[in-house]
Design an enzyme around this catalytic site. Structure first.
Site, PDB file in Angstrom:
ATOM      1  N   HIS A 204       0.792  -1.237   0.000  1.00 23.51           N
ATOM      2  CA  HIS A 204       0.000   0.000   0.000  1.00 23.51           C
ATOM      3  C   HIS A 204       0.823   1.285   0.000  1.00 23.51           C
ATOM      4  O   HIS A 204       0.261   2.377  -0.038  1.00 23.51           O
ATOM      5  CB  HIS A 204      -0.915   0.042   1.231  1.00 23.51           C
ATOM      6  CG  HIS A 204      -0.187   0.315   2.518  1.00 23.51           C
ATOM      7  ND1 HIS A 204       0.651  -0.591   3.094  1.00 23.51           N
ATOM      8  CD2 HIS A 204      -0.156   1.413   3.314  1.00 23.51           C
ATOM      9  CE1 HIS A 204       1.147  -0.077   4.211  1.00 23.51           C
ATOM     10  NE2 HIS A 204       0.675   1.137   4.364  1.00 23.51           N
TER      11      HIS A 204
HETATM   12  N1  UDP Z   1      -2.738  -5.041   9.373  1.00 26.89           N
HETATM   13  C1  UDP Z   1      -3.972  -5.579   9.690  1.00 26.89           C
HETATM   14  N2  UDP Z   1      -4.756  -6.043   8.667  1.00 26.89           N
HETATM   15  C2  UDP Z   1      -4.367  -5.994   7.362  1.00 26.89           C
HETATM   16  C3  UDP Z   1      -3.100  -5.456   7.061  1.00 26.89           C
HETATM   17  C4  UDP Z   1      -2.315  -4.965   8.095  1.00 26.89           C
HETATM   18  O1  UDP Z   1      -4.355  -5.660  10.862  1.00 26.89           O
HETATM   19  O2  UDP Z   1      -5.140  -6.403   6.489  1.00 26.89           O
HETATM   20  C5  UDP Z   1      -1.936  -4.517  10.475  1.00 26.89           C
HETATM   21  C6  UDP Z   1      -0.542  -5.068  10.534  1.00 26.89           C
HETATM   22  O3  UDP Z   1      -0.519  -6.308  11.190  1.00 26.89           O
HETATM   23  C7  UDP Z   1       0.176  -3.971  11.293  1.00 26.89           C
HETATM   24  C8  UDP Z   1      -0.509  -2.724  10.838  1.00 26.89           C
HETATM   25  O4  UDP Z   1      -1.751  -3.135  10.285  1.00 26.89           O
HETATM   26  O5  UDP Z   1      -0.019  -4.105  12.693  1.00 26.89           O
HETATM   27  C9  UDP Z   1       0.361  -2.082   9.807  1.00 26.89           C
HETATM   28  O6  UDP Z   1      -0.309  -1.136   9.204  1.00 26.89           O
HETATM   29  P1  UDP Z   1       0.042  -0.625   7.723  1.00 26.89           P
HETATM   30  O7  UDP Z   1       0.823  -1.651   7.012  1.00 26.89           O
HETATM   31  O8  UDP Z   1      -1.257  -0.180   7.164  1.00 26.89           O
HETATM   32  O9  UDP Z   1       0.877   0.668   8.023  1.00 26.89           O
HETATM   33  P2  UDP Z   1       2.419   0.995   8.158  1.00 26.89           P
HETATM   34  O10 UDP Z   1       2.950   0.162   9.281  1.00 26.89           O
HETATM   35  O11 UDP Z   1       3.053   0.710   6.854  1.00 26.89           O
HETATM   36  O12 UDP Z   1       2.439   2.440   8.486  1.00 26.89           O
END
Ligand code: UDP
Length: 355
Positions: A204
């Site tokens: 994403h």
């Molecule tokens: N996550 C979730 N469901 C999903 C995809 C990700 O619960 O379908 C969780 C993942 O386990 C982690 C968090 O969302 O704890 C990460 O968020 P994301 O990847 O959206 O953001 P980033 O960490 O890249 O800012």
């Protein structure tokens, strides 16, 4: 009583806030007011995390989402200022690196309300990433900088924070607290039909979704991995789903809707490898003993690269395939407590109550 106004708005912030809100509520001298900006609003991007992680319902919902980064941040800034003027908190608490983080920190700083930043000091050194801009600016206007790692502390030292009248505190990573606390609650996601080993993927990051060439190369790699190495399960972020549809790309892996945290814990713990461009998921792979292949050019979580458990492959087709072949099925171990061992939330609450 120390009144803390917490600002959350995006999925990773709910997951971090789950454990911190619990630690705050366990202290009789702290009182938390939760504001949800609305940046993520779908039930499967927001409500599910409040339900599963037992986060109290937000005291205030701003329902701000969509539009350009500037417009979204501006609207949040205006509304958050109003909320802060009404609530008069002793401190504002922000998480991570989203527009909600920056808007919250900026609104508070202009009202001379002290700001504590959880996940301070992280750097990708890529100023093209909106997250990098948000985290650098938020650090600059925070007075308590809760760092998850030693590298985050050294980044702040290099930027001169040692000479500033602020507190830089290494507390560990709240996401490890969450992974440990909820590991037992793993639930099979609805619609997942795979019985053998599989690869769990997430995709994403704007640098991939907003660049058709990168996105095309990643999707071709995912399809080929699914066809030849192992089934790929992809809980697809709404932003990526929209772009894939708009560009008419053929995605032939097992695509499911975004899942709740318990389902994500299941996918992480049962998978043979994690393939992602997420920030948080790179660490979660490690917490659940899996290697990670990261489809980005830089990462803030450099200690995983140094430990050889995570590899950066960008969006290059052959690099993704080669790396997946090399790392699939590896078991990795957290021998040095790189992320604090799961005590970050209580350290944060203790520190806040001493203020
Ligand atoms: N996550 C979730 N469901 C999903 C995809 C990700 O619960 O379908 C969780 C993942 O386990 C982690 C968090 O969302 O704890 C990460 O968020 P994301 O990847 O959206 O953001 P980033 O960490 O890249 O800012």
């Amino acid at each position: 009583m120390n009144r803390i106004l917490t600002i959350v708005g995006a999925r990773p912030q709910f997951i971090k806030a789950g454990v911190v809100s619990k630690a705050i509520s366990a202290r009789s001298d702290l009182n938390e007011i939760i504001v949800h900006t609305g940046q993520h609003f779908d039930a499967n991007m927001s409500d599910v995390f409040f339900d599963q992680l037992g986060i109290p319902a937000p005291d205030c919902q701003l329902n701000i989402h969509g539009g350009s980064h500037g417009a979204m941040t501006g609207r949040m800034l205006e509304k958050l200022e109003e909320v802060m003027l009404g609530e008069k908190p002793d401190r504002v608490l922000v998480y991570g690196d989203t527009n909600s983080t920056l808007a919250g920190a900026l609104a508070a700083a202009k009202l001379h309300i002290p700001v504590a930043h959880i996940e301070a000091g992280l750097r990708s050194f890529n100023m093209n990433m909106p997250e990098e801009i948000n985290r650098i600016l938020t650090d600059q206007i925070s007075d308590i900088l809760f760092c998850p790692t030693d590298i985050a502390v050294s980044n702040l030292k290099r930027e001169g924070f040692e000479d500033k009248p602020v507190s830089v505190v290494q507390v560990g990573d709240v996401m490890q607290d969450s992974a440990l606390f909820f590991a037992e609650r793993a639930e099979v996601p609805r619609g997942v039909t795979i019985s053998e080993e599989f690869i769990v993927a997430t995709l994403h990051r704007a640098e991939n979704t907003d660049n058709p060439e990168r996105l095309g190369s990643i999707i071709k790699a995912l399809n080929d991995i699914h066809g030849t190495i192992a089934p790929v399960v992809l809980p697809l972020h709404p932003r990526t789903r929209n772009v894939v549809k708009k560009l008419g790309l053929d995605l032939s892996v097992q695509v499911i809707d975004p899942v709740g945290y318990f389902e994500m814990v299941w996918l992480l713990s049962k998978s043979g490898l994690v393939l992602t461009d997420s920030g948080g998921v790179q660490k979660e792979a490690f917490f659940f003993g899996k290697a990670c292949v990261t489809m980005r050019d830089q990462t803030e979580w450099v200690e995983l690269i140094n430990a050889g458990v995570n590899e950066l492959v960008g969006a290059d087709y052959s690099s993704i395939i080669d790396s997946v072949k090399r790392h699939y099925g590896r078991v990795v171990k957290d021998e040095n407590e790189l992320y604090g061992g799961g005590r970050a939330a209580s350290r944060i609450a203790n520190y806040l109550s001493g203020q």
